[in-house]
Design a protein around this motif. Structure first.
Motif, PDB file in Angstrom:
ATOM      1  N   ALA A 174     -68.468 -39.095  -9.470  1.00 38.09           N
ATOM      2  CA  ALA A 174     -67.551 -38.804  -8.366  1.00 38.09           C
ATOM      3  C   ALA A 174     -67.064 -40.096  -7.719  1.00 38.09           C
ATOM      4  O   ALA A 174     -65.878 -40.225  -7.381  1.00 38.09           O
ATOM      5  N   ALA A 175     -67.970 -41.059  -7.550  1.00 39.35           N
ATOM      6  CA  ALA A 175     -67.575 -42.349  -6.967  1.00 39.35           C
ATOM      7  C   ALA A 175     -66.570 -43.068  -7.855  1.00 39.35           C
ATOM      8  O   ALA A 175     -65.616 -43.690  -7.380  1.00 39.35           O
ATOM      9  N   LEU A 176     -66.784 -42.989  -9.150  1.00 36.45           N
ATOM     10  CA  LEU A 176     -65.867 -43.623 -10.095  1.00 36.45           C
ATOM     11  C   LEU A 176     -64.498 -42.942 -10.063  1.00 36.45           C
ATOM     12  O   LEU A 176     -63.459 -43.608 -10.142  1.00 36.45           O
ATOM     13  N   ALA A 177     -64.489 -41.624  -9.922  1.00 39.08           N
ATOM     14  CA  ALA A 177     -63.223 -40.889  -9.835  1.00 39.08           C
ATOM     15  C   ALA A 177     -62.408 -41.356  -8.636  1.00 39.08           C
ATOM     16  O   ALA A 177     -61.172 -41.464  -8.714  1.00 39.08           O
ATOM     17  N   GLU A 178     -63.075 -41.644  -7.527  1.00 38.59           N
ATOM     18  CA  GLU A 178     -62.382 -42.113  -6.331  1.00 38.59           C
ATOM     19  C   GLU A 178     -61.597 -43.391  -6.609  1.00 38.59           C
ATOM     20  O   GLU A 178     -60.415 -43.513  -6.256  1.00 38.59           O
ATOM     21  N   THR A 179     -62.255 -44.366  -7.251  1.00 43.24           N
ATOM     22  CA  THR A 179     -61.589 -45.633  -7.536  1.00 43.24           C
ATOM     23  C   THR A 179     -60.509 -45.471  -8.602  1.00 43.24           C
ATOM     24  O   THR A 179     -59.451 -46.096  -8.525  1.00 43.24           O
ATOM     25  N   MET A 180     -60.743 -44.628  -9.598  1.00 43.99           N
ATOM     26  CA  MET A 180     -59.724 -44.388 -10.618  1.00 43.99           C
ATOM     27  C   MET A 180     -58.455 -43.808 -10.007  1.00 43.99           C
ATOM     28  O   MET A 180     -57.340 -44.175 -10.403  1.00 43.99           O
ATOM     29  N   SER A 181     -58.601 -42.908  -9.048  1.00 46.84           N
ATOM     30  CA  SER A 181     -57.424 -42.363  -8.372  1.00 46.84           C
ATOM     31  C   SER A 181     -56.658 -43.458  -7.655  1.00 46.84           C
ATOM     32  O   SER A 181     -55.422 -43.482  -7.662  1.00 46.84           O
ATOM     33  N   SER A 182     -57.389 -44.377  -7.021  1.00 45.81           N
ATOM     34  CA  SER A 182     -56.736 -45.480  -6.320  1.00 45.81           C
ATOM     35  C   SER A 182     -56.051 -46.447  -7.282  1.00 45.81           C
ATOM     36  O   SER A 182     -55.140 -47.176  -6.886  1.00 45.81           O
ATOM     37  N   GLN A 183     -56.499 -46.466  -8.535  1.00 45.41           N
ATOM     38  CA  GLN A 183     -55.877 -47.309  -9.551  1.00 45.41           C
ATOM     39  C   GLN A 183     -54.790 -46.563 -10.335  1.00 45.41           C
ATOM     40  O   GLN A 183     -54.320 -47.050 -11.355  1.00 45.41           O
ATOM     41  N   ALA A 184     -54.418 -45.374  -9.831  1.00 44.46           N
ATOM     42  CA  ALA A 184     -53.374 -44.543 -10.452  1.00 44.46           C
ATOM     43  C   ALA A 184     -53.778 -44.029 -11.831  1.00 44.46           C
ATOM     44  O   ALA A 184     -52.920 -43.656 -12.626  1.00 44.46           O
ATOM     45  N   GLU A 185     -55.071 -43.963 -12.107  1.00 43.01           N
ATOM     46  CA  GLU A 185     -55.565 -43.377 -13.357  1.00 43.01           C
ATOM     47  C   GLU A 185     -55.969 -41.928 -13.052  1.00 43.01           C
ATOM     48  O   GLU A 185     -57.141 -41.568 -13.061  1.00 43.01           O
ATOM     49  N   TYR A 186     -54.968 -41.097 -12.781  1.00 48.41           N
ATOM     50  CA  TYR A 186     -55.221 -39.776 -12.225  1.00 48.41           C
ATOM     51  C   TYR A 186     -55.910 -38.846 -13.221  1.00 48.41           C
ATOM     52  O   TYR A 186     -56.817 -38.100 -12.851  1.00 48.41           O
ATOM     53  N   LYS A 187     -55.484 -38.866 -14.467  1.00 52.09           N
ATOM     54  CA  LYS A 187     -56.083 -37.988 -15.467  1.00 52.09           C
ATOM     55  C   LYS A 187     -57.536 -38.356 -15.705  1.00 52.09           C
ATOM     56  O   LYS A 187     -58.406 -37.474 -15.807  1.00 52.09           O
ATOM     57  N   GLU A 188     -57.817 -39.666 -15.799  1.00 49.28           N
ATOM     58  CA  GLU A 188     -59.201 -40.122 -15.993  1.00 49.28           C
ATOM     59  C   GLU A 188     -60.053 -39.748 -14.781  1.00 49.28           C
ATOM     60  O   GLU A 188     -61.213 -39.345 -14.918  1.00 49.28           O
ATOM     61  N   ALA A 189     -59.476 -39.885 -13.582  1.00 46.54           N
ATOM     62  CA  ALA A 189     -60.204 -39.512 -12.364  1.00 46.54           C
ATOM     63  C   ALA A 189     -60.527 -38.019 -12.376  1.00 46.54           C
ATOM     64  O   ALA A 189     -61.637 -37.603 -12.009  1.00 46.54           O
ATOM     65  N   GLU A 190     -59.570 -37.198 -12.793  1.00 50.70           N
ATOM     66  CA  GLU A 190     -59.809 -35.762 -12.885  1.00 50.70           C
ATOM     67  C   GLU A 190     -60.957 -35.459 -13.839  1.00 50.70           C
ATOM     68  O   GLU A 190     -61.838 -34.633 -13.537  1.00 50.70           O
ATOM     69  N   GLN A 191     -60.986 -36.128 -14.989  1.00 50.27           N
ATOM     70  CA  GLN A 191     -62.037 -35.884 -15.975  1.00 50.27           C
ATOM     71  C   GLN A 191     -63.412 -36.240 -15.415  1.00 50.27           C
ATOM     72  O   GLN A 191     -64.380 -35.480 -15.581  1.00 50.27           O
ATOM     73  N   ALA A 220     -57.422 -35.903  -7.180  1.00 47.87           N
ATOM     74  CA  ALA A 220     -56.857 -36.290  -8.481  1.00 47.87           C
ATOM     75  C   ALA A 220     -55.835 -35.266  -8.955  1.00 47.87           C
ATOM     76  O   ALA A 220     -54.776 -35.621  -9.502  1.00 47.87           O
ATOM     77  N   LEU A 221     -56.105 -33.985  -8.744  1.00 42.23           N
ATOM     78  CA  LEU A 221     -55.158 -32.934  -9.133  1.00 42.23           C
ATOM     79  C   LEU A 221     -53.889 -33.003  -8.284  1.00 42.23           C
ATOM     80  O   LEU A 221     -52.766 -32.846  -8.794  1.00 42.23           O
ATOM     81  N   TYR A 222     -54.063 -33.241  -6.997  1.00 41.96           N
ATOM     82  CA  TYR A 222     -52.916 -33.332  -6.084  1.00 41.96           C
ATOM     83  C   TYR A 222     -52.001 -34.483  -6.484  1.00 41.96           C
ATOM     84  O   TYR A 222     -50.771 -34.349  -6.487  1.00 41.96           O
ATOM     85  N   LEU A 223     -52.585 -35.619  -6.831  1.00 47.46           N
ATOM     86  CA  LEU A 223     -51.787 -36.780  -7.218  1.00 47.46           C
ATOM     87  C   LEU A 223     -51.035 -36.540  -8.528  1.00 47.46           C
ATOM     88  O   LEU A 223     -50.068 -37.246  -8.826  1.00 47.46           O
ATOM     89  N   GLN A 224     -51.473 -35.558  -9.316  1.00 49.23           N
ATOM     90  CA  GLN A 224     -50.768 -35.195 -10.540  1.00 49.23           C
ATOM     91  C   GLN A 224     -49.774 -34.056 -10.327  1.00 49.23           C
ATOM     92  O   GLN A 224     -49.119 -33.606 -11.267  1.00 49.23           O
ATOM     93  N   GLY A 225     -49.682 -33.585  -9.097  1.00 48.02           N
ATOM     94  CA  GLY A 225     -48.736 -32.519  -8.786  1.00 48.02           C
ATOM     95  C   GLY A 225     -49.266 -31.126  -9.005  1.00 48.02           C
ATOM     96  O   GLY A 225     -48.519 -30.147  -8.858  1.00 48.02           O
ATOM     97  N   ASN A 226     -50.547 -30.972  -9.319  1.00 51.38           N
ATOM     98  CA  ASN A 226     -51.146 -29.656  -9.546  1.00 51.38           C
ATOM     99  C   ASN A 226     -51.693 -29.136  -8.214  1.00 51.38           C
ATOM    100  O   ASN A 226     -52.896 -29.143  -7.961  1.00 51.38           O
TER     101      ASN A 226
END
Length: 338
Positions: A174-191, A220-226
């Motif tokens: 979950a912590a890693l997903a937070e940083t991935m979202s901030s790096q615009a890696e939205y799909k990876e953050a979702e996974q 992560a879903l919101y940033l992808q428009g879902n």
């Protein structure tokens, strides 16, 4: 041998007693005894079973208590070592070389990150805790590359020390997903967030961790428009936070902030306003009125007021935001242009 002997043998048979015509075995005698004293034997057997069940329960309980005690001791030792390590970061070899007020937070983090590998190589649990903590600190400073590096290492250690399916590993995901979202890696953050949610579902006592994972998934879903799935995850996260005896203000505020963005995009202005009002109140309480995260919440709420046509209210909020930014960032900071 005699009629009387035969009669006695028949009486023994009818009374479910062992007959003496042949050499009776121990099993045969026991079976006859049970048949003759069915109720007493049943009561005794029930008592034995209850005592055995009680003994097993007490043994399991004792083992559980021992495991909890060992875990508490490990956590206490880890906390002591972490405290000692962090305290050492503020020490300087020669006080004349650096004044205490000249050391920045970034310099302290850089010093700690360099020392973790060398000083704690034989203590992976402590390493994992420190890497996770420092990764979060780097993230809050906007240094996402360093945050990502430490969080990746922390996750590897959490999987190694606690197991790949452990709550600790789920927290690292979950912590890693937070940083991935901030790096615009939205799909990876979702996974990563989905992995964390899957690990934590159905596990007792991890509601706060599951809520955090769901919040990261919603973002992560919101940033992808879902927005549909994002809203579902955000509302589930809120429900879990609300069930906690003392919901964490900072994380609950982040949950409301995510929900506010989702509702704003859906043109549910009333719902977005309520979510942002909750965010603002929680962040004022958690951070204070002038913290950047509080100011950000105020700006989000002002944007909703503009869409609702409450221009005077929005103007007053923005004037306060500009004054706080000037105070915090200085008159020439580029953020004031936004």
């Amino acid at each position: 041998q005699t009629v009387n002997a035969l009669a006695a043998e028949v009486r023994r048979y009818l009374n479910h007693e062992p007959v003496v015509a042949g050499p009776p075995s121990a099993v045969y005698r026991a079976r006859k005894f049970v048949r003759r004293h069915r109720f007493g034997v049943a009561a005794a057997a029930t008592l034995v079973l209850l005592l055995a069940a009680f003994a097993v329960t007490m043994a399991v309980q004792a083992q559980r208590i021992a495991l909890e005690r060992d875990r508490a001791n490990r956590e206490a030792e880890t906390a002591r070592q972490v405290s000692s390590f962090l305290g050492g970061l503020f020490e300087v070899a020669k006080p004349s070389e650096a004044a205490a007020n000249s050391v920045t937070a970034r310099e302290i983090l850089d010093k700690g990150a360099a020392r973790i590998q060398a000083d704690l190589r034989d203590q992976p649990a402590v390493q994992a805790t420190l890497m996770s903590t420092m990764g979060a600190a780097y993230h809050s400073l906007g240094s996402y590359k360093n945050a990502r590096t430490l969080k990746d290492r922390a996750l590897a250690l959490q999987r190694q020390v606690f197991g790949p399916g452990s709550p600790e590993a789920a927290g690292g995901l979950a912590a890693l997903a937070e940083t991935m979202s901030s790096q615009a890696e939205y799909k990876e953050a979702e996974q990563r967030a989905r992995e964390a949610v899957a690990l934590l579902r159905g596990v007792a006592g991890v509601d706060a961790a599951l809520a955090r994972a769901l919040r990261e998934l919603a973002w992560a879903l919101y940033l992808q428009g879902n927005t549909a799935d994002a809203e579902s995850a955000a509302r589930e996260a809120y429900a879990l936070y609300a069930q906690l005896p003392t919901p964490p203000d900072k994380e609950l505020a982040d949950c409301f902030s995510t929900l506010g963005g989702i509702l704003f995009d859906k043109a549910d202005l009333a719902g977005a306003a309520r979510a942002y009002e909750e965010t603002l109140a929680l962040r004022r309480r958690a951070y204070g009125p002038s913290h950047p995260r509080t100011v950000s919440a105020s700006a989000n709420l002002a944007a909703v007021w503009i869409s609702q046509g409450e221009l005077a209210r929005a103007e007053a909020a923005y004037r306060e935001i500009v004054a706080l930014d000037r105070q915090q960032l200085g008159p020439d900071h580029p953020s004031l242009g936004n």
